[in-house]
Design a protein around this motif. Structure first.
Motif, PDB file in Angstrom:
ATOM      1  N   VAL A 116     -21.926  97.099  75.190  1.00  0.00           N
ATOM      2  CA  VAL A 116     -23.217  96.543  75.602  1.00  0.00           C
ATOM      3  C   VAL A 116     -23.468  95.244  74.838  1.00  0.00           C
ATOM      4  O   VAL A 116     -23.296  95.177  73.622  1.00  0.00           O
ATOM      5  CB  VAL A 116     -24.352  97.544  75.322  1.00  0.00           C
ATOM      6  N   ASN A 117     -23.884  94.211  75.569  1.00  0.00           N
ATOM      7  CA  ASN A 117     -24.081  92.889  74.976  1.00  0.00           C
ATOM      8  C   ASN A 117     -25.259  92.221  75.684  1.00  0.00           C
ATOM      9  O   ASN A 117     -25.140  91.844  76.854  1.00  0.00           O
ATOM     10  CB  ASN A 117     -22.807  92.050  75.138  1.00  0.00           C
ATOM     11  N   LEU A 121     -25.816  90.233  79.682  1.00  0.00           N
ATOM     12  CA  LEU A 121     -26.824  90.474  80.720  1.00  0.00           C
ATOM     13  C   LEU A 121     -27.581  89.193  81.040  1.00  0.00           C
ATOM     14  O   LEU A 121     -27.831  88.882  82.208  1.00  0.00           O
ATOM     15  CB  LEU A 121     -27.793  91.568  80.268  1.00  0.00           C
ATOM     16  N   GLU A 122     -27.919  88.429  80.019  1.00  0.00           N
ATOM     17  CA  GLU A 122     -28.615  87.155  80.231  1.00  0.00           C
ATOM     18  C   GLU A 122     -27.775  86.222  81.105  1.00  0.00           C
ATOM     19  O   GLU A 122     -28.287  85.586  82.032  1.00  0.00           O
ATOM     20  CB  GLU A 122     -28.889  86.495  78.873  1.00  0.00           C
ATOM     21  N   HIS A 179     -29.762  86.843  70.828  1.00  0.00           N
ATOM     22  CA  HIS A 179     -29.673  86.304  72.187  1.00  0.00           C
ATOM     23  C   HIS A 179     -30.642  87.013  73.136  1.00  0.00           C
ATOM     24  O   HIS A 179     -31.135  86.409  74.086  1.00  0.00           O
ATOM     25  CB  HIS A 179     -28.246  86.447  72.706  1.00  0.00           C
ATOM     26  N   GLY A 180     -30.887  88.280  72.882  1.00  0.00           N
ATOM     27  CA  GLY A 180     -31.779  89.032  73.759  1.00  0.00           C
ATOM     28  C   GLY A 180     -33.242  88.985  73.356  1.00  0.00           C
ATOM     29  O   GLY A 180     -34.110  89.369  74.143  1.00  0.00           O
ATOM     30  N   HIS A 181     -33.538  88.522  72.122  1.00  0.00           N
ATOM     31  CA  HIS A 181     -34.917  88.586  71.628  1.00  0.00           C
ATOM     32  C   HIS A 181     -35.375  87.279  70.988  1.00  0.00           C
ATOM     33  O   HIS A 181     -36.352  87.253  70.240  1.00  0.00           O
ATOM     34  CB  HIS A 181     -35.050  89.718  70.597  1.00  0.00           C
ATOM     35  N   TYR A 182     -34.693  86.188  71.283  1.00  0.00           N
ATOM     36  CA  TYR A 182     -35.018  84.909  70.641  1.00  0.00           C
ATOM     37  C   TYR A 182     -36.441  84.440  70.922  1.00  0.00           C
ATOM     38  O   TYR A 182     -37.020  83.653  70.166  1.00  0.00           O
ATOM     39  CB  TYR A 182     -34.026  83.822  71.068  1.00  0.00           C
ATOM     40  N   MET A 183     -37.032  84.908  72.039  1.00  0.00           N
ATOM     41  CA  MET A 183     -38.384  84.473  72.400  1.00  0.00           C
ATOM     42  C   MET A 183     -39.453  85.205  71.585  1.00  0.00           C
ATOM     43  O   MET A 183     -40.631  84.844  71.644  1.00  0.00           O
ATOM     44  CB  MET A 183     -38.626  84.684  73.897  1.00  0.00           C
ATOM     45  N   HIS A 220     -31.432  77.301  66.264  1.00  0.00           N
ATOM     46  CA  HIS A 220     -30.388  76.659  67.070  1.00  0.00           C
ATOM     47  C   HIS A 220     -30.363  77.235  68.484  1.00  0.00           C
ATOM     48  O   HIS A 220     -30.330  76.490  69.478  1.00  0.00           O
ATOM     49  CB  HIS A 220     -29.033  76.858  66.401  1.00  0.00           C
ATOM     50  N   TYR A 221     -30.387  78.553  68.599  1.00  0.00           N
ATOM     51  CA  TYR A 221     -30.291  79.191  69.916  1.00  0.00           C
ATOM     52  C   TYR A 221     -31.540  78.899  70.744  1.00  0.00           C
ATOM     53  O   TYR A 221     -31.454  78.639  71.948  1.00  0.00           O
ATOM     54  CB  TYR A 221     -30.082  80.692  69.757  1.00  0.00           C
ATOM     55  N   ARG A 222     -32.709  78.924  70.111  1.00  0.00           N
ATOM     56  CA  ARG A 222     -33.941  78.607  70.828  1.00  0.00           C
ATOM     57  C   ARG A 222     -33.902  77.184  71.386  1.00  0.00           C
ATOM     58  O   ARG A 222     -34.314  76.942  72.526  1.00  0.00           O
ATOM     59  CB  ARG A 222     -35.139  78.766  69.897  1.00  0.00           C
ATOM     60  N   MET A 223     -33.431  76.257  70.584  1.00  0.00           N
ATOM     61  CA  MET A 223     -33.391  74.860  71.036  1.00  0.00           C
ATOM     62  C   MET A 223     -32.396  74.677  72.191  1.00  0.00           C
ATOM     63  O   MET A 223     -32.648  73.895  73.108  1.00  0.00           O
ATOM     64  CB  MET A 223     -33.025  73.938  69.864  1.00  0.00           C
TER      65      MET A 223
END
Length: 278
Positions: A116-117, A121-122, A179-183, A220-223
């Motif tokens: 699971v990753n 899914l994103e 990656h799944g919860h950066y927001m 970094h990931y958010r940007m």
């Protein structure tokens, strides 16, 4: 057993196109009998479980499994348990102008088990959203997303084959969680606690395996996600800020400018001009 490196090389070098992408939800206890496949395709299981037979070989589908089949294969399946079966189905076509070797090599059924990753899914969601894209740029984006999916799947499979160290697996899981919860609001203490490590130890291993400190990686990931949204549509800066985890659009703009050397508005204008000239 499928060699992940050889499969990666084939999809990196060969010529093919994505024919269709579908998300399906199948009700509990549903049965499929004597279905004959008509295309090459991958089935990415997201939720639920099923027993599937392909040309008589049994496979257990569950979240984190990826099944491949080729044209002309007989499939039977049964959804098991009380949950619906949710999966993405990605069909592709080989370009046979240079010969049939690629198609022949992939004329097999097999299962990959990357686990699971959330990032996978994103990417699948974005792949489906871009499935009807037109023109060269749209098709390139579709293939880019597909290759990103294959990269995630095959790298995860290689980690499992090698028996990655417990600390590396924890950091892989932490990256997937980000990656799944950066927001959402994320702190070092929260991330460390979620993955059963002290903050200092977690930060050390995260930097060792990713090259980033944990919160630096979150930023970094958010940007990167914000830059995609600025390129993708005419969204208000304030909405983009909130969607990547910043309630204050002014603070978001400062962080974005530090990353890309220009404000979100300037970046958006530049992306619009580039798209118009293509």
């Amino acid at each position: 057993m499928i060699d992940a490196d050889k499969l990666a090389e084939r999809f990196a070098k060969s010529s093919y196109e994505i024919a269709s992408v579908q998300r399906l939800v199948i009700q509990p206890k549903s049965v499929l009998r004597d279905f004959k496949t008509v295309a090459y395709g991958f089935l990415f299981t997201v939720r639920g479980e099923a027993n599937m037979h392909v040309n008589g070989t049994a496979y257990d589908l569950q979240p984190g499994t990826v099944l491949h089949a080729a044209p002309g294969m007989m499939m039977n399946s049964r959804v098991i348990g009380e949950s619906e079966l949710e999966y993405y189905r990605v069909f592709y076509r080989w370009d046979e102008s240079g010969g049939k070797s690629d198609a022949e090599a992939c004329n097999v059924h097999f299962m990959l088990e990357p686990g699971v990753n959330p990032r996978l899914l994103e990417l699948l969601i974005m792949l489906q959203q871009n499935a009807q894209a037109q023109g060269g740029i749209g098709k390139l984006r579709l293939k880019e997303l597909f290759l990103s999916i294959m990269y995630q799947v095959l790298v995860s499979c290689k980690h499992r084959e090698r028996g990655s160290s417990p600390s590396q697996r924890v950091i892989d899981e932490a990256v997937a969680y980000i990656h799944g919860h950066y927001m959402n609001p994320l702190t070092l203490d929260e991330l460390a606690e979620l993955h059963a490590m002290g903050p200092k130890r977690f930060s050390y291993f995260f930097h060792k395996y990713t090259g980033f400190r944990p919160i630096d990686y979150v930023i970094h990931y958010r940007m990167e996600r914000a830059s995609e949204l600025l390129k993708a549509g005419d969204y208000p800066i304030s909405d983009i800020a909130v969607s990547v985890g910043y309630a204050n659009p002014l603070y978001f703009s400062r962080v974005f400018k530090k990353k890309f050397g220009m404000s979100p508005t300037a970046y958006k204008d530049m992306a619009t001009k580039q798209a118009a000239s293509d």
